[in-house]
Write a protein that holds these residues in place. Structure first.
Motif, PDB file in Angstrom:
ATOM      1  N   LEU A  50       0.844  -1.207   0.000  1.00 49.70           N
ATOM      2  CA  LEU A  50       0.000   0.000   0.000  1.00 49.70           C
ATOM      3  C   LEU A  50       0.880   1.258   0.000  1.00 49.70           C
ATOM      4  CD1 LEU A  50      -2.992   1.081   0.388  1.00 49.70           C
ATOM      5  CD2 LEU A  50      -2.444   1.225   2.821  1.00 49.70           C
ATOM      6  N   CYS A 105       2.728   1.729  -3.305  1.00 48.13           N
ATOM      7  CA  CYS A 105       1.795   2.097  -4.361  1.00 48.13           C
ATOM      8  C   CYS A 105       1.304   3.531  -4.203  1.00 48.13           C
ATOM      9  CB  CYS A 105       0.610   1.123  -4.344  1.00 48.13           C
ATOM     10  SG  CYS A 105      -0.660   1.527  -5.553  1.00 48.13           S
ATOM     11  N   LYS A 106       0.836   3.883  -3.004  1.00 47.83           N
ATOM     12  CA  LYS A 106       0.239   5.215  -2.826  1.00 47.83           C
ATOM     13  C   LYS A 106       1.318   6.301  -2.926  1.00 47.83           C
ATOM     14  CE  LYS A 106      -3.620   5.332  -2.774  1.00 47.83           C
ATOM     15  NZ  LYS A 106      -4.415   4.992  -4.001  1.00 47.83           N
ATOM     16  N   HIS A 125       2.259  -3.436  -7.192  1.00 47.58           N
ATOM     17  CA  HIS A 125       1.776  -3.521  -5.812  1.00 47.58           C
ATOM     18  C   HIS A 125       0.255  -3.586  -5.713  1.00 47.58           C
ATOM     19  CE1 HIS A 125       5.599  -3.659  -3.876  1.00 47.58           C
ATOM     20  NE2 HIS A 125       6.039  -2.732  -4.705  1.00 47.58           N
ATOM     21  N   MET A 185      -7.571   0.226  -1.863  1.00 49.01           N
ATOM     22  CA  MET A 185      -6.352   0.833  -1.318  1.00 49.01           C
ATOM     23  C   MET A 185      -6.606   2.289  -0.917  1.00 49.01           C
ATOM     24  SD  MET A 185      -3.514  -0.942  -3.837  1.00 49.01           S
ATOM     25  CE  MET A 185      -1.993  -0.895  -2.888  1.00 49.01           C
ATOM     26  N   GLU A 186      -7.405   2.984  -1.724  1.00 49.85           N
ATOM     27  CA  GLU A 186      -7.776   4.353  -1.361  1.00 49.85           C
ATOM     28  C   GLU A 186      -8.536   4.356  -0.033  1.00 49.85           C
ATOM     29  OE1 GLU A 186      -7.986   7.858  -2.905  1.00 49.85           O
ATOM     30  OE2 GLU A 186      -6.073   6.949  -3.378  1.00 49.85           O
ATOM     31  N   LYS A 227      -8.382   2.190   2.316  1.00 54.59           N
ATOM     32  CA  LYS A 227      -7.461   1.875   3.414  1.00 54.59           C
ATOM     33  C   LYS A 227      -6.635   3.119   3.769  1.00 54.59           C
ATOM     34  CE  LYS A 227      -5.170  -0.876   6.244  1.00 54.59           C
ATOM     35  NZ  LYS A 227      -5.796  -1.472   7.425  1.00 54.59           N
ATOM     36  N   ALA A 228      -6.187   3.830   2.750  1.00 51.77           N
ATOM     37  CA  ALA A 228      -5.395   5.046   2.977  1.00 51.77           C
ATOM     38  C   ALA A 228      -6.213   6.069   3.762  1.00 51.77           C
ATOM     39  CB  ALA A 228      -4.941   5.642   1.647  1.00 51.77           C
TER      40      ALA A 228
END
Lengths: 378, 406
Positions: free
Chosen positions: A317, A320-321, A368, B301-302, B304-305
């Motif tokens: 994560l 990737c972010k 990822h 994922m967003e 989770k962020a």
């Protein structure tokens, strides 16, 4: 920034002021223009080692300070902000974590004290093709007379030209592209049959291709257990990704600050361009992205320090972010600066070029995302 | 010296015991029980009963002062309470049954109210006895809220209110309404506004529910025809209503960051699992549609962020409950993520995600369609996506003000 301990906050302050005074981006530019052979300035590296940064992850019994990943990340972010070039990440984080996680006592004794004081550089030799694919290792280590013979090539090895030893990912068994049968070896750079070729990359840093042409090593070169190196490799890579996340946060937040500053100062049509909604809203969107990415980066580093169960997902994560954000941010930096951003004289291009290398290293955002989905069971 | 962590653990034990004794286990994980249809069923009655107990204890408003009926807890203790509620699958029904009372009106009364106003209004919110609505938007005052026209005139011992509000959520069932009114038509637009608390149970007020693209909605049009407001029901100074109202909106934004705990949404099926169900997997167990797989992963994922950012903000605030400008960032992120989730849910369900009502569709499928539609409002209410970006640009980034004001 996460709630830091007093020690971490002090180190952050130290790194911030040292980078600003001793290793600002102008110094990186100087290094680039000098055509430095290894992609970093020796004196700069020596002074970092003197401050003990190379030993942040090294256990105290081997001469380090053992302060953990969030601490290392705090330093990497500050270095990222000014593109400070050094083997700190490759050696002090990636190479070191391989030995700390799985090295024999003899290997640790031989290398960690020297890594901690900065007199030796360790790095990981993993990828063989243009895209990150750790399980696709094809470099073969054949057993011979109780030892091994290594044959194959590694590419895009970080600090490959200056490293004193490589943690080499090799295949001792199993199917191609499978985790089974992967082993890790500690190979000295001056071993017979090792040759390296500098790769001059867009970011002007020290990458190399390294060939292993029948390199003979003893069994003591094996890190951990034969054929069972994959879990260690993935653990090392996750640590590396968390560190890259921190460096990318540094590159990106500096890019953000530079761009915001420009929006507040550049005047067109009789007003600063930051008053235009078309730019203000984009800046607001970037800020939002930055806050979300930072949370991921810090969560991964903290998870490593806690030895949490979700380390792999959080490290993917984070990579990737932070990768997506630094990509978007550096593009917007160029666009919002207009013509000046295109000139070599201005620093924006240096950040853009470094960003793309960091994004690709040890898995780009697509890698990822794929891994995250697999980890989540779909 | 007492050990603070031991003290906190003792408090945790106390909370846990109290929840065990008071929360009906049959409601665990069923916050949705409150959302029931038009008839009140047993589980709903049970949920309301549980809400009364929580309110009587003061724990529906854990950090509010005990002297007004709140829990008097520190932020740290309140976090423990929320953790324990979550752990038991419990929820705070009063967050819903008081309308805007707990999330917005209460905190604003505590900040700006007179002692008399606090005494009269706060305990009733804490106990869950009143439903509050808010009269902000008007047909011609949306994003440009300060141009509102509903006026209050001084009639000696009370105010006379005339005008129309819209998007008044829950006005038809509310007991009280916080209304922004113009008290000085000659002042610059932000300087002639006051905040009045109006008793909704009177003949001068008419409400009409608004039907939305997703069907029935809690929103109303609200008409004030010579409605009456008492003199002691002005919150904050006369003509200072813009400041009070803006402050209240910060609380609103906070409640829309996705951080509001105690709502107890319960664990939802992950998008990945939903997709597996409808789309299937290949031999390696990967979602059979690789393009969808990538986009579902991106959304997860967003999300989770976003969750990690809420946790980080909480950790950094460490007991500092100040409403921060970060709320604008989190609201925009939350609405984007939720809307993306709704769109992906529909896409995953294919033609089963296009039903409106009746046979041939699962309830979960019909719900997905309604959620998708009603969720479009997330980036409009409480200050639109664009207004939030104005606020971020100006208040956080320090960019010069845009011509369109936030």
């Amino acid at each position: 920034m996460a709630a830091l301990t007093e020690e971490q906050a002090l180190l952050q302050e130290q790194a911030k002021s040292w980078v600003r005074e001793e290793a600002p981006v102008a110094k990186f530019r100087e290094m680039r223009d000098s055509g430095s052979e290894h992609g970093f300035d020796k004196a700069t590296w020596a002074s970092m080692a003197e401050m003990g940064w190379a030993g942040i992850l090294v256990p105290e019994e081997y001469g380090g300070v053992d302060l953990g990943y969030l601490t290392f990340g705090v330093v990497l972010e500050e270095l990222g902000r000014q593109l400070t070039a050094s083997p700190l990440f490759a050696s002090g984080l990636v190479g070191t974590s391989a030995l700390v996680l799985s090295g024999s006592d003899a290997q640790k004794q031989a290398w960690l004290p020297r890594v901690a004081e900065g007199s030796a550089i360790l790095t990981l030799a993993v990828d063989e093709g243009p895209r990150h694919a750790p399980s696709a290792t094809g470099l073969v280590a054949e057993e011979k007379d109780g030892g091994f013979v290594l044959r194959g090539s590694k590419t895009h090895v970080l600090e490959g030209g200056s490293a004193d030893a490589f943690v080499v990912v090799a295949r001792t068994g199993g199917e191609p592209s499978s985790d089974a049968g992967i082993s890790l070896f500690l190979v000295e750079a001056d071993a017979r049959g090792v040759s390296r070729q500098r790769l001059v990359t867009a970011d002007s840093r020290g990458h190399a291709r390294v060939d292993f042409d029948g390199v003979e090593v003893g069994s003591e070169a094996l890190i951990g257990t034969r054929n069972e190196g994959a879990p260690v490799l993935h653990a090392v890579l996750d640590r590396a990704r968390a560190g890259l996340g921190a460096e990318m946060m540094g590159v990106a937040s500096q890019s953000f600050d530079m761009t915001l500053d420009y929006l507040k100062n550049r005047v067109q049509f009789g007003q600063v361009i930051g008053s235009f909604q078309g730019l203000g809203h984009r800046a607001a969107g970037l800020y939002t992205e930055m806050e979300l990415a930072r949370s991921c980066v810090e969560a991964a580093l903290q998870a490593l320090d806690r030895e949490a169960d979700d380390v792999p997902a959080l490290c993917s994560l984070s990579k990737c972010k932070a990768g997506e954000f630094v990509h978007h941010m550096t593009n917007e930096m160029i666009q919002m600066h207009g013509g000046i951003g295109m000139t070599d004289e201005f620093d924006a291009g240096l950040y853009l070029k470094r960003a793309r290398v960091l994004e690709a290293t040890y898995g780009n955002p697509a890698f990822h995302r794929d891994r995250y989905a697999t980890l989540k069971g779909f | 010296m007492t050990d603070p962590s031991a003290e906190l653990e003792a408090f945790r034990a106390e909370v846990r015991t109290w929840i065990e004794q008071n929360f009906p286990k049959s409601l665990a994980g069923r916050a949705g029980a409150l959302m029931g249809g038009e008839t009140i069923d047993d589980s709903q009655r049970e949920a309301l009963e549980w809400g009364k107990r929580l309110g009587a204890k003061g724990w529906a408003t854990p950090t509010w002062p005990a002297e007004y009926g709140g829990g008097g807890l520190s932020q740290t203790q309140a976090r423990v309470l929320n953790q324990e509620l979550d752990r038991a699958g419990a929820f705070n029904p009063l967050v819903r049954t008081t309308g805007m009372g707990i999330t917005m009106v209460g905190p604003t009364i505590l900040e700006y109210g007179t002692e008399d106003q606090k005494q009269r209004h706060i305990p009733r919110i804490c106990r869950g006895e009143v439903f509050w609505s808010l009269g902000y938007s008007e047909p011609n005052a949306g994003s440009d809220l300060a141009s509102l026209q509903t006026r209050a005139e001084d009639a000696g011992d009370h105010w006379v209110v005339n005008g129309q509000k819209t998007w008044t959520s829950g006005a038809d069932i509310s007991d009280w309404c916080g209304v922004l009114v113009r008290t000085d038509p000659d002042a610059p637009k932000r300087d002639g506004i006051s905040f009045l608390m109006i008793d909704m149970n009177q003949p001068g007020i008419e409400t009409r529910p608004i039907r939305l693209i997703g069907g029935a909605s809690p929103f109303c049009e609200t008409f004030f025809n010579d409605a009456r407001a008492e003199k002691n029901e002005m919150l904050g100074e006369m003509n200072a209503g813009w400041t009070v109202g803006k402050r209240l909106l910060q609380h609103e934004r906070q409640s829309q960051t996705g951080a509001t705990s105690g709502l107890g949404g319960g664990p939802r099926k992950s998008l990945g699992d939903l997709a597996k169900e409808y789309v299937g997997v290949d031999e390696q167990g990967r979602l059979a549609d690789p393009d969808l797989r990538a986009r579902v992963t991106d959304q997860m994922m967003e999300a989770k962020a976003h969750a990690l950012t809420l946790a980080r903000i909480a950790a950094e605030a460490r007991g500092n409950a100040k409403v921060s400008a970060a709320a604008s960032i989190m609201k925009n992120a939350a609405s984007t993520i939720a809307q993306k989730r709704a769109e992906l849910s529909l896409e995953i369900m294919g033609s089963q995600g296009l039903g409106w009502e009746g046979e041939g569709f699962e309830k979960s499928e019909l719900d997905a369609v309604r959620n998708w539609l009603s969720g479009k409002a997330m980036s409009i209410y409480g200050g639109s996506f664009e207004i939030q970006n104005n606020i971020i640009a100006k208040n956080i980034l320090g960019l010069p003000e845009n011509t369109q004001r936030g």
